[in-house]
Design a protein around this motif. Structure first.
Motif, PDB file in Angstrom:
ATOM      1  N   ALA A  73     -63.069 -15.744   4.654  1.00  0.00           N
ATOM      2  CA  ALA A  73     -64.339 -15.558   4.088  1.00  0.00           C
ATOM      3  C   ALA A  73     -65.766 -16.574   5.220  1.00  0.00           C
ATOM      4  O   ALA A  73     -64.561 -17.098   5.504  1.00  0.00           O
ATOM      5  CB  ALA A  73     -64.833 -15.633   2.893  1.00  0.00           C
ATOM      6  N   PRO A  74     -66.598 -16.636   4.993  1.00  0.00           N
ATOM      7  CA  PRO A  74     -67.347 -17.026   5.750  1.00  0.00           C
ATOM      8  C   PRO A  74     -67.179 -18.841   5.241  1.00  0.00           C
ATOM      9  O   PRO A  74     -66.891 -19.069   4.030  1.00  0.00           O
ATOM     10  CB  PRO A  74     -68.898 -16.925   5.906  1.00  0.00           C
ATOM     11  CG  PRO A  74     -69.003 -15.025   5.519  1.00  0.00           C
ATOM     12  CD  PRO A  74     -67.548 -15.094   4.727  1.00  0.00           C
ATOM     13  N   ILE A  75     -67.375 -19.616   5.869  1.00  0.00           N
ATOM     14  CA  ILE A  75     -67.461 -20.892   5.679  1.00  0.00           C
ATOM     15  C   ILE A  75     -68.423 -21.993   5.496  1.00  0.00           C
ATOM     16  O   ILE A  75     -68.510 -22.103   7.635  1.00  0.00           O
ATOM     17  CB  ILE A  75     -65.550 -21.422   6.213  1.00  0.00           C
ATOM     18  CG1 ILE A  75     -64.376 -20.813   5.823  1.00  0.00           C
ATOM     19  CG2 ILE A  75     -65.783 -23.144   5.486  1.00  0.00           C
ATOM     20  CD1 ILE A  75     -63.142 -21.538   6.524  1.00  0.00           C
ATOM     21  N   TYR A  76     -68.826 -22.170   5.089  1.00  0.00           N
ATOM     22  CA  TYR A  76     -70.217 -23.864   4.836  1.00  0.00           C
ATOM     23  C   TYR A  76     -70.341 -24.877   4.574  1.00  0.00           C
ATOM     24  O   TYR A  76     -69.362 -24.872   3.427  1.00  0.00           O
ATOM     25  CB  TYR A  76     -71.315 -22.898   4.133  1.00  0.00           C
ATOM     26  CG  TYR A  76     -71.931 -21.249   4.600  1.00  0.00           C
ATOM     27  CD1 TYR A  76     -72.909 -21.194   5.704  1.00  0.00           C
ATOM     28  CD2 TYR A  76     -71.439 -19.967   3.851  1.00  0.00           C
ATOM     29  CE1 TYR A  76     -72.910 -19.807   6.079  1.00  0.00           C
ATOM     30  CE2 TYR A  76     -71.942 -18.538   4.821  1.00  0.00           C
ATOM     31  CZ  TYR A  76     -72.606 -18.986   5.268  1.00  0.00           C
ATOM     32  OH  TYR A  76     -72.842 -17.370   5.610  1.00  0.00           O
ATOM     33  N   ILE A  77     -70.042 -25.548   5.996  1.00  0.00           N
ATOM     34  CA  ILE A  77     -69.691 -26.869   5.611  1.00  0.00           C
ATOM     35  C   ILE A  77     -71.124 -27.521   6.083  1.00  0.00           C
ATOM     36  O   ILE A  77     -71.646 -27.265   6.917  1.00  0.00           O
ATOM     37  CB  ILE A  77     -68.790 -27.488   7.180  1.00  0.00           C
ATOM     38  CG1 ILE A  77     -67.494 -26.795   6.583  1.00  0.00           C
ATOM     39  CG2 ILE A  77     -68.310 -29.127   7.198  1.00  0.00           C
ATOM     40  CD1 ILE A  77     -66.145 -26.905   7.518  1.00  0.00           C
ATOM     41  N   ILE A  78     -71.779 -28.605   5.126  1.00  0.00           N
ATOM     42  CA  ILE A  78     -72.675 -29.808   5.208  1.00  0.00           C
ATOM     43  C   ILE A  78     -71.917 -30.635   5.133  1.00  0.00           C
ATOM     44  O   ILE A  78     -71.798 -31.413   4.188  1.00  0.00           O
ATOM     45  CB  ILE A  78     -73.174 -29.018   3.996  1.00  0.00           C
ATOM     46  CG1 ILE A  78     -74.224 -27.267   4.088  1.00  0.00           C
ATOM     47  CG2 ILE A  78     -74.243 -29.892   3.680  1.00  0.00           C
ATOM     48  CD1 ILE A  78     -74.827 -27.427   3.092  1.00  0.00           C
ATOM     49  N   VAL A  79     -72.614 -31.474   6.361  1.00  0.00           N
ATOM     50  CA  VAL A  79     -71.919 -33.196   6.932  1.00  0.00           C
ATOM     51  C   VAL A  79     -73.853 -33.600   6.612  1.00  0.00           C
ATOM     52  O   VAL A  79     -74.317 -33.058   7.479  1.00  0.00           O
ATOM     53  CB  VAL A  79     -71.388 -33.327   7.739  1.00  0.00           C
ATOM     54  CG1 VAL A  79     -71.729 -34.538   7.800  1.00  0.00           C
ATOM     55  CG2 VAL A  79     -70.312 -32.842   7.522  1.00  0.00           C
ATOM     56  N   ASP A  80     -73.845 -34.956   5.361  1.00  0.00           N
ATOM     57  CA  ASP A  80     -75.700 -34.920   5.225  1.00  0.00           C
ATOM     58  C   ASP A  80     -74.941 -36.319   5.469  1.00  0.00           C
ATOM     59  O   ASP A  80     -74.238 -37.280   5.058  1.00  0.00           O
ATOM     60  CB  ASP A  80     -75.068 -35.324   4.154  1.00  0.00           C
ATOM     61  CG  ASP A  80     -77.401 -35.331   4.040  1.00  0.00           C
ATOM     62  OD1 ASP A  80     -77.899 -35.108   4.956  1.00  0.00           O
ATOM     63  OD2 ASP A  80     -76.920 -35.061   2.856  1.00  0.00           O
ATOM     64  N   ALA A  81     -76.093 -37.303   6.076  1.00  0.00           N
ATOM     65  CA  ALA A  81     -75.998 -38.876   6.647  1.00  0.00           C
ATOM     66  C   ALA A  81     -75.275 -39.205   7.538  1.00  0.00           C
ATOM     67  O   ALA A  81     -74.545 -39.967   6.995  1.00  0.00           O
ATOM     68  CB  ALA A  81     -76.343 -39.494   5.018  1.00  0.00           C
ATOM     69  N   VAL A  82     -75.292 -38.563   8.575  1.00  0.00           N
ATOM     70  CA  VAL A  82     -74.370 -38.797   9.747  1.00  0.00           C
ATOM     71  C   VAL A  82     -74.074 -41.016  10.031  1.00  0.00           C
ATOM     72  O   VAL A  82     -73.970 -41.548   9.833  1.00  0.00           O
ATOM     73  CB  VAL A  82     -73.991 -37.834  11.124  1.00  0.00           C
ATOM     74  CG1 VAL A  82     -72.990 -38.854  11.967  1.00  0.00           C
ATOM     75  CG2 VAL A  82     -73.311 -36.554  10.413  1.00  0.00           C
ATOM     76  N   ASP A  83     -75.555 -40.867   9.680  1.00  0.00           N
ATOM     77  CA  ASP A  83     -76.091 -41.890  10.437  1.00  0.00           C
ATOM     78  C   ASP A  83     -76.198 -43.193   9.447  1.00  0.00           C
ATOM     79  O   ASP A  83     -75.925 -44.378   9.422  1.00  0.00           O
ATOM     80  CB  ASP A  83     -77.962 -42.465  10.097  1.00  0.00           C
ATOM     81  CG  ASP A  83     -78.628 -42.174   9.583  1.00  0.00           C
ATOM     82  OD1 ASP A  83     -78.614 -40.428   8.779  1.00  0.00           O
ATOM     83  OD2 ASP A  83     -78.613 -42.699   8.351  1.00  0.00           O
ATOM     84  N   GLU A  84     -75.068 -42.956   7.944  1.00  0.00           N
ATOM     85  CA  GLU A  84     -74.450 -44.316   7.600  1.00  0.00           C
ATOM     86  C   GLU A  84     -73.618 -43.829   8.215  1.00  0.00           C
ATOM     87  O   GLU A  84     -72.591 -45.312   7.192  1.00  0.00           O
ATOM     88  CB  GLU A  84     -74.776 -43.213   5.894  1.00  0.00           C
ATOM     89  CG  GLU A  84     -76.329 -42.773   5.634  1.00  0.00           C
ATOM     90  CD  GLU A  84     -77.008 -44.462   4.939  1.00  0.00           C
ATOM     91  OE1 GLU A  84     -76.854 -45.641   5.523  1.00  0.00           O
ATOM     92  OE2 GLU A  84     -78.773 -44.006   5.319  1.00  0.00           O
ATOM     93  N   CYS A  85     -72.986 -43.324   8.479  1.00  0.00           N
ATOM     94  CA  CYS A  85     -71.428 -43.794   9.067  1.00  0.00           C
ATOM     95  C   CYS A  85     -71.864 -45.035  10.092  1.00  0.00           C
ATOM     96  O   CYS A  85     -71.990 -45.207  10.275  1.00  0.00           O
ATOM     97  CB  CYS A  85     -70.869 -42.649   9.568  1.00  0.00           C
ATOM     98  SG  CYS A  85     -68.938 -42.648  10.247  1.00  0.00           S
ATOM     99  N   PRO A  86     -70.932 -46.181   9.680  1.00  0.00           N
ATOM    100  CA  PRO A  86     -71.103 -47.832  10.982  1.00  0.00           C
ATOM    101  C   PRO A  86     -71.014 -47.619  11.445  1.00  0.00           C
ATOM    102  O   PRO A  86     -69.548 -46.929  12.605  1.00  0.00           O
ATOM    103  CB  PRO A  86     -69.735 -48.190   9.730  1.00  0.00           C
ATOM    104  CG  PRO A  86     -69.273 -48.071   8.665  1.00  0.00           C
ATOM    105  CD  PRO A  86     -70.298 -46.949   8.448  1.00  0.00           C
ATOM    106  N   ASN A  87     -71.725 -47.639  13.234  1.00  0.00           N
ATOM    107  CA  ASN A  87     -71.308 -47.082  14.250  1.00  0.00           C
ATOM    108  C   ASN A  87     -71.762 -48.849  15.032  1.00  0.00           C
ATOM    109  O   ASN A  87     -71.846 -49.756  16.261  1.00  0.00           O
ATOM    110  CB  ASN A  87     -72.274 -47.320  14.944  1.00  0.00           C
ATOM    111  CG  ASN A  87     -72.108 -47.017  16.422  1.00  0.00           C
ATOM    112  OD1 ASN A  87     -71.740 -45.960  16.440  1.00  0.00           O
ATOM    113  ND2 ASN A  87     -73.769 -47.010  17.215  1.00  0.00           N
TER     114      ASN A  87
END
Length: 182
Positions: free
Chosen positions: A70-84
């Motif tokens: 079935a359709p799968i929806y993936i939401i990934v929020d605040a990537v900028d909070e992942c350390p660089n």
């Protein structure tokens, strides 16, 4: 499935945390996905050994690639909070690489929504991948809502209520000038 890179929780700031959470959520909603996770568990001595990032990526890819899904929806929020931070690759680079890999699968049933502040390293990776991009940072309504929130806090905060009106206005004006979508 939803994932938030939480700046307060180190375990929620990298690719391992992202994959672990998404795999767990997908397996909770599908027997077929659960069977793939169960196999990963068995392959790693019934949970005694921790799977590496490549094993988690394969597990995720296998889940997303199941036929008849079935359709799968993936939401990934605040990537900028992942350390660089320095490192080869950084935690953020690994996450961005994973997002590229998920898009490159070109699975018609998988829909990916990624939210982040528009930091340059993130934009460089994500912009070429996106068939649809919506930036709220420059939207008038976004800024207006933030300014209204600032006014509300200044006028309702117990300690600020005693301030002179010109001091309240200075706070509102200063913060409003620096809104920049956040």
């Amino acid at each position: 499935a939803y994932y938030y890179f939480d700046f307060r929780d180190v375990k929620k700031q990298d690719c391992y945390g992202l994959l672990s959470s998404l795999i767990s959520q997908l397996s909770a909603d599908s027997d077929s996905c659960f069977n793939i996770l169960s196999q990963l568990y068995s392959d790693h001595s019934l949970g005694v050994r921790k799977p590496d990032i490549d094993a988690l990526k394969k597990c995720m890819t296998d889940m997303l690639s199941l036929p008849g899904q079935a359709p799968i929806y993936i939401i990934v929020d605040a990537v900028d909070e992942c350390p660089n931070l320095l490192g080869t690759p950084s935690a953020r680079e690994e996450v961005l690489e994973l997002l590229e890999e998920l898009v490159d699968l070109k699975l018609p049933n998988v829909h990916l929504c990624v939210a982040s502040r528009p930091e340059m390293d993130i934009r460089v990776v994500l912009e070429p991948l996106t068939p649809l991009k919506i930036s709220l940072h420059d939207e008038i309504g976004q800024k207006e809502d933030i300014i209204e929130y600032i006014k509300s806090v200044v006028h309702s905060d117990r300690s600020m209520r005693r301030w002179k009106e010109e001091d309240k206005q200075l706070v509102i004006d200063t913060l409003s000038d620096r809104v920049d979508g956040m």
